[in-house]
Structure formats: structure tokens, C-alpha cells
Design a protein around this motif. Structure first.
Motif, PDB file in Angstrom:
ATOM      1  N   ALA A   1       0.829  -1.209   0.000  1.00 39.40           N
ATOM      2  CA  ALA A   1       0.000   0.000   0.000  1.00 39.40           C
ATOM      3  C   ALA A   1       0.859   1.253   0.000  1.00 39.40           C
ATOM      4  O   ALA A   1       0.543   2.235  -0.686  1.00 39.40           O
ATOM      5  CB  ALA A   1      -0.931  -0.007   1.205  1.00 39.40           C
ATOM      6  N   MET A   2       1.953   1.229   0.737  1.00 35.83           N
ATOM      7  CA  MET A   2       2.866   2.370   0.752  1.00 35.83           C
ATOM      8  C   MET A   2       3.494   2.564  -0.639  1.00 35.83           C
ATOM      9  O   MET A   2       3.642   3.691  -1.112  1.00 35.83           O
ATOM     10  CB  MET A   2       3.964   2.135   1.785  1.00 35.83           C
ATOM     11  CG  MET A   2       5.031   3.209   1.808  1.00 35.83           C
ATOM     12  SD  MET A   2       6.516   2.719   2.689  1.00 35.83           S
ATOM     13  CE  MET A   2       7.190   1.462   1.614  1.00 35.83           C
ATOM     14  N   CYS A   3       3.834   1.469  -1.281  1.00 37.03           N
ATOM     15  CA  CYS A   3       4.517   1.539  -2.585  1.00 37.03           C
ATOM     16  C   CYS A   3       3.592   1.978  -3.723  1.00 37.03           C
ATOM     17  O   CYS A   3       4.060   2.551  -4.707  1.00 37.03           O
ATOM     18  CB  CYS A   3       5.133   0.187  -2.929  1.00 37.03           C
ATOM     19  SG  CYS A   3       6.505  -0.258  -1.848  1.00 37.03           S
TER      20      CYS A   3
ATOM     21  N   ALA B   1       8.294  -9.374  -7.499  1.00 41.27           N
ATOM     22  CA  ALA B   1       8.604  -8.893  -8.853  1.00 41.27           C
ATOM     23  C   ALA B   1       8.882  -7.394  -8.873  1.00 41.27           C
ATOM     24  O   ALA B   1       9.756  -6.936  -9.612  1.00 41.27           O
ATOM     25  CB  ALA B   1       7.446  -9.224  -9.800  1.00 41.27           C
ATOM     26  N   GLU B   2       8.155  -6.635  -8.096  1.00 38.75           N
ATOM     27  CA  GLU B   2       8.259  -5.173  -8.152  1.00 38.75           C
ATOM     28  C   GLU B   2       9.238  -4.563  -7.146  1.00 38.75           C
ATOM     29  O   GLU B   2       9.888  -3.565  -7.453  1.00 38.75           O
ATOM     30  CB  GLU B   2       6.873  -4.545  -7.918  1.00 38.75           C
ATOM     31  CG  GLU B   2       5.852  -4.893  -8.963  1.00 38.75           C
ATOM     32  CD  GLU B   2       6.091  -4.197 -10.281  1.00 38.75           C
ATOM     33  OE1 GLU B   2       6.632  -3.072 -10.290  1.00 38.75           O
ATOM     34  OE2 GLU B   2       5.759  -4.795 -11.318  1.00 38.75           O
ATOM     35  N   TRP B   3       9.292  -5.132  -5.944  1.00 35.89           N
ATOM     36  CA  TRP B   3      10.023  -4.461  -4.869  1.00 35.89           C
ATOM     37  C   TRP B   3      10.965  -5.401  -4.114  1.00 35.89           C
ATOM     38  O   TRP B   3      11.217  -5.201  -2.925  1.00 35.89           O
ATOM     39  CB  TRP B   3       9.045  -3.833  -3.887  1.00 35.89           C
ATOM     40  CG  TRP B   3       8.082  -2.906  -4.538  1.00 35.89           C
ATOM     41  CD1 TRP B   3       8.344  -1.652  -5.007  1.00 35.89           C
ATOM     42  CD2 TRP B   3       6.713  -3.177  -4.826  1.00 35.89           C
ATOM     43  NE1 TRP B   3       7.209  -1.118  -5.566  1.00 35.89           N
ATOM     44  CE2 TRP B   3       6.193  -2.027  -5.469  1.00 35.89           C
ATOM     45  CE3 TRP B   3       5.863  -4.259  -4.609  1.00 35.89           C
ATOM     46  CZ2 TRP B   3       4.880  -1.948  -5.885  1.00 35.89           C
ATOM     47  CZ3 TRP B   3       4.553  -4.175  -5.023  1.00 35.89           C
ATOM     48  CH2 TRP B   3       4.066  -3.024  -5.661  1.00 35.89           C
ATOM     49  N   ALA B   4      11.513  -6.392  -4.793  1.00 35.28           N
ATOM     50  CA  ALA B   4      12.385  -7.368  -4.129  1.00 35.28           C
ATOM     51  C   ALA B   4      13.581  -6.702  -3.449  1.00 35.28           C
ATOM     52  O   ALA B   4      14.015  -7.129  -2.379  1.00 35.28           O
ATOM     53  CB  ALA B   4      12.859  -8.419  -5.124  1.00 35.28           C
ATOM     54  N   ASP B   5      14.119  -5.656  -4.073  1.00 35.28           N
ATOM     55  CA  ASP B   5      15.311  -4.993  -3.529  1.00 35.28           C
ATOM     56  C   ASP B   5      14.992  -3.727  -2.739  1.00 35.28           C
ATOM     57  O   ASP B   5      15.918  -3.007  -2.347  1.00 35.28           O
ATOM     58  CB  ASP B   5      16.272  -4.647  -4.673  1.00 35.28           C
ATOM     59  CG  ASP B   5      16.819  -5.889  -5.354  1.00 35.28           C
ATOM     60  OD1 ASP B   5      16.932  -6.930  -4.674  1.00 35.28           O
ATOM     61  OD2 ASP B   5      17.109  -5.824  -6.564  1.00 35.28           O
ATOM     62  N   HIS B   6      13.724  -3.470  -2.520  1.00 36.71           N
ATOM     63  CA  HIS B   6      13.340  -2.261  -1.782  1.00 36.71           C
ATOM     64  C   HIS B   6      13.893  -2.358  -0.349  1.00 36.71           C
ATOM     65  O   HIS B   6      13.750  -3.387   0.302  1.00 36.71           O
ATOM     66  CB  HIS B   6      11.808  -2.135  -1.749  1.00 36.71           C
ATOM     67  CG  HIS B   6      11.331  -0.805  -1.293  1.00 36.71           C
ATOM     68  ND1 HIS B   6      11.401  -0.401   0.019  1.00 36.71           N
ATOM     69  CD2 HIS B   6      10.770   0.228  -1.986  1.00 36.71           C
ATOM     70  CE1 HIS B   6      10.891   0.818   0.131  1.00 36.71           C
ATOM     71  NE2 HIS B   6      10.507   1.215  -1.082  1.00 36.71           N
ATOM     72  N   PRO B   7      14.515  -1.299   0.138  1.00 40.60           N
ATOM     73  CA  PRO B   7      15.141  -1.380   1.472  1.00 40.60           C
ATOM     74  C   PRO B   7      14.151  -1.567   2.623  1.00 40.60           C
ATOM     75  O   PRO B   7      14.539  -2.029   3.692  1.00 40.60           O
ATOM     76  CB  PRO B   7      15.894  -0.049   1.610  1.00 40.60           C
ATOM     77  CG  PRO B   7      15.255   0.862   0.615  1.00 40.60           C
ATOM     78  CD  PRO B   7      14.740  -0.004  -0.497  1.00 40.60           C
TER      79      PRO B   7
END
Length: 181
Positions: free
Chosen positions: A25-27, A72-78
């Protein structure tokens, strides 16, 4: 009342859904299409979990789709949440399971459980601060407090009361003079 295993399974899905859907939801806050997709997934899982009987398969499918999307979209999001360690996941799931279980109990039973839980916590903390207890008595107190809490989780009020009384007895035993420093 639903079985404890079923409640635990529902709580696990609910916990994972809450954590991951909050992150997603934040993303997607500025993307209407993505917000609708998220709402569809969460609503589908919630409806499946709220059904009587709950459809854990459908809820898990919605959760799995959310996980794949987040991977798929945010795997590397901190700030992407990672799966909790098993002990932490169990603690969190236990809180969710207690909420689910309590929702099915009559008010009188919930009140009695709350009274026992409060009594357990107050008495346990008081016993932990008692200076005259030896190591063995303290171990017994921790063990019996755990048994009482577990009995409450299982909805066995009599067993919880019995273990609370045993805990109080363990805390009232004087340390022999020969064991004191």
C-alpha cells in the motif's frame, strides 16, 4: 468454536497478509490501478478468511499472488518486510490467533480469561522481584507461568487457574538457611 489448528492457520495467513499489504500500500499510493489490484487481493483474502468455514486455500492463493507481485516489483526495496524468524513469526501469529479465538468467545468467558491473565501477569512480576527465592524456585515460577499462559491460549480456564495457584505456591517456599549466601 473453530478448532485451534484452524484458528492458527487463519492467523498465519492474516498476519502475513497484514504485513505485506501494508508495505505494498505504501509503494502503490499514487497508482490507482495498483491500489485497486491490492484492494482486490486483500478483500478476496479477507472474505475467504471470514467465510464459514474459512477457505484457507483461497486466502493463501491471494496471499501468494501478493507475494509474487511484491517479489517482482520491490524485491530490492530497502523497506520490504522480510519473513520473520520462526520464533518471532510464532509470537506474532499467537497474537493474531488470540484475537480470532476471542472473537468467538462469549463476553463472560473473555472477561474471566482477562481476569486470569491479569492476575498471572501481576503475580508473576511480583514473584520475579522476590529476593528470598533460589534459582530452582525461580525456574519453577517461569515454568508454571508458561503453563498457565498456554492453558489460557487453549481456553482451559481451570487449568490456567490451577497453574497460577501452583506458581504462587512455588513462590511462597522459603529458601533453606543452608542455601543462602
Amino acid at each position: 468454536m473453530a478448532g485451534l489448528y484452524e484458528i492458527w492457520q487463519r492467523a498465519e495467513v492474516w498476519r502475513r497478509l497484514d504485513v505485506l499489504s501494508g508495505f505494498v500500500a505504501m509503494c502503490v499510493a499514487r497508482d490507482d490501478h495498483a491500489r485497486r489490484r491490492l484492494a482486490r487481493l486483500v478483500a478476496g483474502a479477507d472474505a475467504a478468511l471470514a467465510a464459514s468455514p474459512p477457505d484457507l486455500g483461497v486466502a493463501s492463493d491471494h496471499l501468494d499472488e501478493l507475494v509474487r507481485w511484491a517479489d517482482a516489483e520491490w524485491a530490492d526495496h530497502p523497506h520490504r518486510p522480510v519473513e520473520a524468524r520462526p520464533d518471532e513469526a510464532d509470537r506474532q501469529t499467537r497474537d493474531y490467533a488470540k484475537d480470532l479465538r476471542n472473537a468467538t468467545l462469549p463476553v463472560r468467558v473473555r472477561d474471566e480469561m482477562g481476569r486470569i491473565e491479569l492476575s498471572l501477569e501481576v503475580r508473576f512480576l511480583a514473584l520475579c522481584r522476590t529476593a528470598h527465592l533460589d534459582c530452582r524456585a525461580r525456574q519453577d515460577i517461569f515454568y508454571l507461568a508458561g503453563r498457565s499462559a498456554m492453558a489460557l491460549d487453549l481456553g482451559h480456564l481451570e487449568a490456567a487457574e490451577r497453574e497460577l495457584r501452583r506458581m504462587e505456591q512455588a513462590g511462597s517456599v522459603e529458601t533453606p538457611e543452608s542455601c543462602r549466601g
